[in-house]
Enzyme design. Structure first.
Site, PDB file in Angstrom:
ATOM      1  N   LYS A 185       9.732  -4.240   1.821  1.00  0.00           N
ATOM      2  CA  LYS A 185      10.108  -2.892   1.384  1.00  0.00           C
ATOM      3  C   LYS A 185      11.104  -2.317   2.392  1.00  0.00           C
ATOM      4  O   LYS A 185      10.755  -1.956   3.508  1.00  0.00           O
ATOM      5  CB  LYS A 185       8.917  -1.945   1.277  1.00  0.00           C
ATOM      6  CG  LYS A 185       9.338  -0.720   0.453  1.00  0.00           C
ATOM      7  CD  LYS A 185       8.537   0.531   0.698  1.00  0.00           C
ATOM      8  CE  LYS A 185       9.003   1.392   1.817  1.00  0.00           C
ATOM      9  NZ  LYS A 185      10.311   2.046   1.668  1.00  0.00           N
ATOM     10  N   GLU A 259       6.392  -2.502  15.579  1.00  0.00           N
ATOM     11  CA  GLU A 259       7.474  -2.106  16.496  1.00  0.00           C
ATOM     12  C   GLU A 259       7.718  -0.631  16.207  1.00  0.00           C
ATOM     13  O   GLU A 259       8.249  -0.285  15.155  1.00  0.00           O
ATOM     14  CB  GLU A 259       8.757  -2.913  16.235  1.00  0.00           C
ATOM     15  CG  GLU A 259       8.597  -4.421  16.336  1.00  0.00           C
ATOM     16  CD  GLU A 259       8.334  -4.931  17.733  1.00  0.00           C
ATOM     17  OE1 GLU A 259       8.333  -4.122  18.684  1.00  0.00           O
ATOM     18  OE2 GLU A 259       8.088  -6.137  17.868  1.00  0.00           O
ATOM     19  N   CYS A 293      16.176   1.925  18.438  1.00  0.00           N
ATOM     20  CA  CYS A 293      14.892   2.198  19.102  1.00  0.00           C
ATOM     21  C   CYS A 293      14.971   1.962  20.601  1.00  0.00           C
ATOM     22  O   CYS A 293      14.208   2.543  21.362  1.00  0.00           O
ATOM     23  CB  CYS A 293      13.810   1.327  18.488  1.00  0.00           C
ATOM     24  SG  CYS A 293      14.267  -0.411  18.476  1.00  0.00           S
ATOM     25  N   GLU A 392      10.897  11.690  20.701  1.00  0.00           N
ATOM     26  CA  GLU A 392      11.978  10.819  20.249  1.00  0.00           C
ATOM     27  C   GLU A 392      12.921  11.598  19.331  1.00  0.00           C
ATOM     28  O   GLU A 392      12.495  12.101  18.291  1.00  0.00           O
ATOM     29  CB  GLU A 392      11.397   9.615  19.497  1.00  0.00           C
ATOM     30  CG  GLU A 392      12.445   8.595  19.120  1.00  0.00           C
ATOM     31  CD  GLU A 392      11.881   7.430  18.310  1.00  0.00           C
ATOM     32  OE1 GLU A 392      11.084   7.667  17.381  1.00  0.00           O
ATOM     33  OE2 GLU A 392      12.261   6.288  18.592  1.00  0.00           O
TER      34      GLU A 392
HETATM   35  P1  NDP Z   1       9.490   5.493   9.152  1.00  0.00           P
HETATM   36  O1  NDP Z   1       8.230   5.152   9.861  1.00  0.00           O
HETATM   37  O2  NDP Z   1       9.642   6.827   8.575  1.00  0.00           O
HETATM   38  O3  NDP Z   1       9.734   4.459   7.951  1.00  0.00           O
HETATM   39  C1  NDP Z   1       9.728   3.048   8.138  1.00  0.00           C
HETATM   40  C2  NDP Z   1       9.350   2.376   6.827  1.00  0.00           C
HETATM   41  O4  NDP Z   1       8.000   2.672   6.489  1.00  0.00           O
HETATM   42  C3  NDP Z   1      10.196   2.859   5.653  1.00  0.00           C
HETATM   43  O5  NDP Z   1      10.448   1.775   4.791  1.00  0.00           O
HETATM   44  C4  NDP Z   1       9.267   3.881   5.008  1.00  0.00           C
HETATM   45  O6  NDP Z   1       9.560   4.135   3.664  1.00  0.00           O
HETATM   46  C5  NDP Z   1       7.929   3.190   5.176  1.00  0.00           C
HETATM   47  N1  NDP Z   1       6.780   4.094   5.069  1.00  0.00           N
HETATM   48  C6  NDP Z   1       6.744   5.443   5.200  1.00  0.00           C
HETATM   49  N2  NDP Z   1       5.472   5.897   5.060  1.00  0.00           N
HETATM   50  C7  NDP Z   1       4.692   4.806   4.859  1.00  0.00           C
HETATM   51  C8  NDP Z   1       3.282   4.594   4.673  1.00  0.00           C
HETATM   52  N3  NDP Z   1       2.416   5.612   4.679  1.00  0.00           N
HETATM   53  N4  NDP Z   1       2.825   3.343   4.498  1.00  0.00           N
HETATM   54  C9  NDP Z   1       3.675   2.298   4.528  1.00  0.00           C
HETATM   55  N5  NDP Z   1       5.012   2.414   4.698  1.00  0.00           N
HETATM   56  C10 NDP Z   1       5.508   3.659   4.866  1.00  0.00           C
HETATM   57  O7  NDP Z   1      10.653   5.161  10.202  1.00  0.00           O
HETATM   58  P2  NDP Z   1      12.212   5.492  10.033  1.00  0.00           P
HETATM   59  O8  NDP Z   1      12.705   4.790   8.817  1.00  0.00           O
HETATM   60  O9  NDP Z   1      12.384   6.966  10.191  1.00  0.00           O
HETATM   61  O10 NDP Z   1      12.828   4.735  11.303  1.00  0.00           O
HETATM   62  C11 NDP Z   1      13.007   5.300  12.563  1.00  0.00           C
HETATM   63  C12 NDP Z   1      11.881   4.896  13.494  1.00  0.00           C
HETATM   64  O11 NDP Z   1      11.832   3.476  13.649  1.00  0.00           O
HETATM   65  C13 NDP Z   1      12.039   5.445  14.898  1.00  0.00           C
HETATM   66  O12 NDP Z   1      10.823   5.963  15.350  1.00  0.00           O
HETATM   67  C14 NDP Z   1      12.410   4.209  15.721  1.00  0.00           C
HETATM   68  O13 NDP Z   1      12.071   4.290  17.080  1.00  0.00           O
HETATM   69  C15 NDP Z   1      11.646   3.138  15.014  1.00  0.00           C
HETATM   70  N6  NDP Z   1      12.215   1.830  15.313  1.00  0.00           N
HETATM   71  C16 NDP Z   1      11.526   1.011  16.183  1.00  0.00           C
HETATM   72  C17 NDP Z   1      12.051  -0.210  16.551  1.00  0.00           C
HETATM   73  C18 NDP Z   1      11.312  -1.116  17.488  1.00  0.00           C
HETATM   74  O14 NDP Z   1      11.668  -2.271  17.579  1.00  0.00           O
HETATM   75  N7  NDP Z   1      10.292  -0.652  18.193  1.00  0.00           N
HETATM   76  C19 NDP Z   1      13.359  -0.665  16.029  1.00  0.00           C
HETATM   77  C20 NDP Z   1      13.978   0.292  15.133  1.00  0.00           C
HETATM   78  C21 NDP Z   1      13.417   1.491  14.798  1.00  0.00           C
HETATM   79  P3  NDP Z   1      10.617   5.317   3.329  1.00  0.00           P
HETATM   80  O15 NDP Z   1      11.887   4.938   3.995  1.00  0.00           O
HETATM   81  O16 NDP Z   1      10.756   5.275   1.898  1.00  0.00           O
HETATM   82  O17 NDP Z   1      10.002   6.555   3.888  1.00  0.00           O
END
Ligand code: NDP
Length: 488
Positions: A185, A259, A293, A392
């Site tokens: 997804k 992550e 990130c 963040e």
């Molecule tokens: P989110 O957590 O908002 O979303 C990530 C994914 O999870 C999306 O596909 C989202 O869908 C989905 N999602 C949202 N709610 C749920 C749920 N309840 N159950 C299952 N899946 C769900 O993150 P962002 O997209 O805003 O990304 C930014 C974040 O990612 C930052 O915090 C960043 O630090 C982190 N990140 C971490 C990395 C690492 O390696 N540690 C690398 C890159 C980013 P939808 O988009 O439709 O909401």
């Protein structure tokens, strides 16, 4: 804003689910719009999956585990995985364009980082998988113990929007290498490259049902994470989403790899090579609009070079060209979505309220009121309790704080719930290794930043993650071991 010279030469696509080797719409016909963050124009529509689509995708993934894929010799599977990487490179221009349209990041960056590294993820794991072994122990003259490896099963891959194809392939390549089947997804705001990737997998020879994708919003992700028949979840995204996933996955005891977010420090000692520091700090602060990130958003500088650092850093930040992702001169593109743009702008307001000083930026760039652009922003004068220092922001916004001693800076660096990465600058190797070992983070770079070798452990501690990815670590996550004992 886009001139004819900088207009993308690839058309955006509508995004359908990909299940059992074919594109399809949601049963109820539900869709949502996909918006270009640099122009605010609608790029197309995206199918919005629900429980029904997730059930179908998980069902075919379960069936495919037992089929051709499950019985394929390693060498054949490796060749298919290598081919996926080759096809990504063949379609680089198209994929990079779609990535920039979706995310707002500069096209040159999409090509150099997102697409090249996505292809390399497959090439790396195609090689790596042919070398993977297990353990065997001879126990005196009593018994021989040996472990066999098998796939975990059906794995849910859930990803964010900042490096959409790169992060999806970072999970998909090892999941396939270890013989699993998947339901992916992508983020709702960056669905296009994953849509193409699904077809590329089929073109490379992946049998139908092995790679499935359901588009949608958070609820679609939740349907995957709570599904009875999904064995493991590999998730990259916000810490708070990780908490929700952990709860949803608990009743069925799924294996989890997380992550999550970060608030990474850069620590700069006075004996560092200042020009090298400035070059790298520019990247670690503003590359990909600060939406990585691993970006170093808390910068600690030894007091004796604080003024010199600020002067040089601010001068370079002011030179950055902001705007059209398709202009080759652009260094900072648009933030990914209106929602995220508003979040970043709200932190600029918080910085003002907290008494911070904007050395650069702090506002929307002139002439760019259409699209979600924010100027590269350097903030000084904020203390350790400031929300801008603790939370963040995930945009082109950094705080700079002076320090006097190693002990003092270490205390501030570790005074956070996050623990993803850190970057440390000094010419004293003893100090470098001493300080690096005391930083509570999964990855510490000395005199560099974001230098990766895919065999090394990647991931965060504290609220920044669970487990590690990369080389053997990915393989361990995407496989199950059974120990077998033969009594002599
Ligand atoms: P989110 O957590 O908002 O979303 C990530 C994914 O999870 C999306 O596909 C989202 O869908 C989905 N999602 C949202 N709610 C749920 C749920 N309840 N159950 C299952 N899946 C769900 O993150 P962002 O997209 O805003 O990304 C930014 C974040 O990612 C930052 O915090 C960043 O630090 C982190 N990140 C971490 C990395 C690492 O390696 N540690 C690398 C890159 C980013 P939808 O988009 O439709 O909401």
């Amino acid at each position: 804003m886009q001139t004819t010279e900088t207009k993308p030469n690839v058309k955006p696509i509508d995004c359908s689910h990909y299940i059992n080797g074919e594109y399809l719409q949601s049963k109820d016909g539900k869709t949502f719009e996909n918006v270009n963050p640099a122009t605010e124009e609608v790029l197309g529509v995206v199918a919005e999956g629900g429980k029904e689509e997730v059930d179908y995708a998980v069902g075919v993934a379960r069936k495919a585990l037992k089929g051709e894929w499950g019985n394929m010799p390693v060498r054949e599977r490796s060749a298919i995985i290598r081919k996926i990487g080759d096809l990504i490179l063949e379609r680089k221009e198209e994929l990079a364009t779609l990535e920039s349209l979706d995310t707002g990041k500069p096209l040159w960056l999409s090509k150099k980082v997102d697409i090249d590294r996505a292809a390399y993820n497959f090439h790396f794991f195609a090689d790596y998988m042919t070398t993977v072994g297990t353990e065997a122990y001879q126990q005196d003259d009593i018994a021989l113990h040996y472990a066999i490896r098998r796939p975990v099963g059906v794995v849910g891959l859930i990803n964010p929007w900042n490096l959409p194809l790169l992060l999806m392939t970072w999970k998909l390549a090892p999941a396939l290498a270890a013989g699993n089947t998947v339901v992916m997804k992508p983020s709702e705001v960056t669905p296009m490259t994953a849509t193409v990737l699904a077809q590329i997998c089929t073109d490379a020879g992946v049998p139908a049902g092995v790679v499935n994708m359901v588009h949608g919003k958070g609820e679609t992700g939740a349907a995957i994470t709570s599904h009875d028949d999904v064995d493991a979840i590999a998730f990259t995204g916000e810490t708070i989403t990780g908490t929700a996933i952990m709860k949803a996955a608990a009743p069925t005891i799924k294996k989890l790899s997380f992550e999550l977010g970060g608030k990474n420090p850069n620590i700069i000692f006075a004996d560092a090579d200042i020009d090298d520091v400035i070059d790298t700090t520019m990247r670690s602060s503003f590359i990909n609009q600060g939406e990585v990130c691993l970006c170093g958003s808390r910068i600690y500088v030894e007091r004796s070079i604080y003024d010199e650092f600020l002067e040089k850093f601010a001068a370079r930040a002011k030179e950055l060209k902001i705007g059209d992702p398709f202009d080759p001169e652009t260094k900072v593109g648009a933030l990914v979505s209106e929602e995220h743009y508003k979040k970043v702008l709200s932190f600029l307001e918080i910085a003002k309220e907290e008494g911070g000083t904007f050395l650069t930026g702090g506002k929307i760039p002139e002439g760019l009121d259409k699209g979600f652009f924010v100027e590269p922003t350097i903030i000084t004068g904020l203390g350790k309790d400031s929300r801008c220092v603790r939370e963040e922001i995930f945009g082109p916004v950094v705080t700079v704080i002076p320090f006097d001693t190693e002990e003092e800076v270490l205390e501030q660096v570790n005074d956070t719930n996050y623990g993803l990465s850190a970057s440390l600058w000094t010419s004293d190797i003893k100090r470098a290794t001493r300080v690096a070992a005391q930083i509570e983070a999964g990855m510490v770079w000395i005199n560099t930043w974001f230098l990766r070798d895919l065999r090394t452990p990647f991931g965060g501690m504290k609220h920044s993650g669970l487990g590690r990815e990369g080389g053997a670590h990915s393989f361990d996550f995407y496989s199950e071991l059974t120990n077998i004992t033969i009594k002599h």
